[in-house]
Design an enzyme around this catalytic site. Structure first.
Site, PDB file in Angstrom:
ATOM      1  N   SER A   1       0.902  -1.169   0.000  1.00 28.50           N
ATOM      2  CA  SER A   1       0.000   0.000   0.000  1.00 28.50           C
ATOM      3  C   SER A   1       0.924   1.199   0.000  1.00 28.50           C
ATOM      4  CB  SER A   1      -0.851   0.018   1.282  1.00 28.50           C
ATOM      5  OG  SER A   1      -1.431   1.286   1.494  1.00 28.50           O
TER       6      SER A   1
ATOM      7  N   TYR B   1      -1.833   0.544  10.769  1.00 23.33           N
ATOM      8  CA  TYR B   1      -1.837   0.018   9.394  1.00 23.33           C
ATOM      9  C   TYR B   1      -0.506   0.335   8.706  1.00 23.33           C
ATOM     10  CZ  TYR B   1      -3.588  -0.820   4.609  1.00 23.33           C
ATOM     11  OH  TYR B   1      -3.766  -1.280   3.325  1.00 23.33           O
TER      12      TYR B   1
END
Ligand code: NAP
Length: 225
Positions: free
Chosen positions: A136, A149
Site C-alpha cells: 500500500s 496500518y
C-alpha cells in the site's frame, strides 16, 4: 499447469488479480477464510475457461499454512504466491484496541511471512517463480490516523526488500506492489474514508499491476483529485 496462490482471493484486489492471472493461463489457488466468496471467484474464473481451486485458510495460523502448503505441493506445480490478504483499522492511535493491533500485525505481517516461508522452499527447488506482496502507499509514508496500518505495511516493505536482496541471484522474482486507495470491501464499516467510490476500482489496479509485472517495485499512486 503452473499454480499461483492468491490470499484474500474472495474479494477486492485479490479477486481481480486471480481473474487476471487465470486469463494468462495459470491455475489459481484461491485462499481465504470465507468459502462462499472464494467459490464466487472460482465460478467467475471457470466461466471464462480458466482453472481455479478454493482453499479455506486463515493465514494467521502457521501450522495450518505449513500443512496446507505441503498438500498443495503434492497436488499442484506451485509457481507463485500473491500475498494480498490484509486488514486495516483506522483512527487516532490512542483510541485503537490491543485486538486491532494484534489482528493487523498477525494478518498483514505474520500472515505474509508464514505464507512466504511455507512456499519459498518449493519455488527455490525449481528455481523459478513469483512472490508478490501487496503493500500500500501506507508502506511508503506515514499517514494520519493510520499508525497501526502503516506500521504493518512498512514491516511488509522491509520484509520484501530484504527478500529481494536475499534471492536476487535465483529464478524467484519478488515484487513489492504499493497502491493508493481502492474501492473495495476493505472500507466497509469504516468512516476513515468519506467516499471510497472516488478511488480506483480493484479491476483497474489489477490491470496496472499485471502490465508492470516485469518490475521489482510497482507503485500506483492515487490520481490527484
Ligand atoms: N482498499 C484499499 O484502499 C487498499 C489500498 C492499498 C492497499 N490495500 C491492500 O490491498 C489488499 C487487498 O485489500 P482489498 O482492498 O482488496 O480489501 P478486501 O476486499 O477486504 O480484501 C481483503 C481480503 O483478505 C482476506 N483476509 C483477511 N484476513 C484473512 C486471513 N486471516 N486469512 C486469509 N484471508 C484473509 C479477506 O477474506 P476473508 O475475510 O474471507 O478471509 C478478503 O478477501 C490488502 O492487503 C490491503 O491492505 C488496500
Amino acid at each position: 499447469m503452473k499454480s499461483i496462490i492468491v490470499t484474500g482471493a474472495g474479494s477486492g484486489l485479490g479477486k481481480e488479480l486471480s481473474i487476471s492471472f487465470a486469463q494468462k493461463g495459470y491455475h489459481l489457488i484461491l485462499a481465504g477464510r470465507t468459502e462462499k466468496s472464494l467459490t464466487k471467484t472460482k465460478t467467475e474464473i471457470e466461466q471464462n475457461d480458466g482453472k481455479a481451486s478454493s482453499l479455506e485458510l486463515d493465514i494467521r495460523n502457521p501450522e495450518d499454512v505449513k500443512e496446507k502448503l505441503l498438500i498443495l505441493n503434492k497436488d499442484f506445480d506451485l509457481y507463485g504466491l500473491i500475498n494480498n490478504a490484509g486488514v486495516g483499522f483506522f483512527g487516532p492511535f490512542l483510541e485503537s484496541s490491543d485486538q486491532e493491533l494484534e489482528d493487523t500485525f498477525s494478518t498483514n505481517v505474520l500472515g505474509t511471512l508464514h505464507m512466504t516461508k511455507a512456499i519459498l522452499p518449493y519455488l527455490l527447488k525449481t528455481n523459478e517463480g513469483l512472490v508478490m506482496n501487496i503493500i500500500s502507499t501506507a508502506g511508503l509514508r506515514g499517514k494520519k490516523n493510520e499508525a497501526i496500518y502503516c506500521a504493518s505495511k512498512f514491516a511488509v516493505r522491509g520484509f520484501t526488500e530484504s527478500l529481494q536482496a536475499e534471492y536476487d541471484q535465483t529464478g524467484v522474482k519478488i515484487i513489492a506492489a504499493y497502491m493508493g486507495g481502492m474501492d473495495t470491501p476493505f472500507w466497509n464499516g469504516s468512516s476513515h474514508i468519506a467516499d471510497p467510490s472516488k478511488f480506483r476500482s480493484a479491476r483497474e489496479v489489477a490491470g496496472i499491476v499485471m502490465s508492470e509485472l516485469h518490475k521489482d517495485t510497482i507503485i500506483i499512486e492515487s490520481p490527484k483529485t
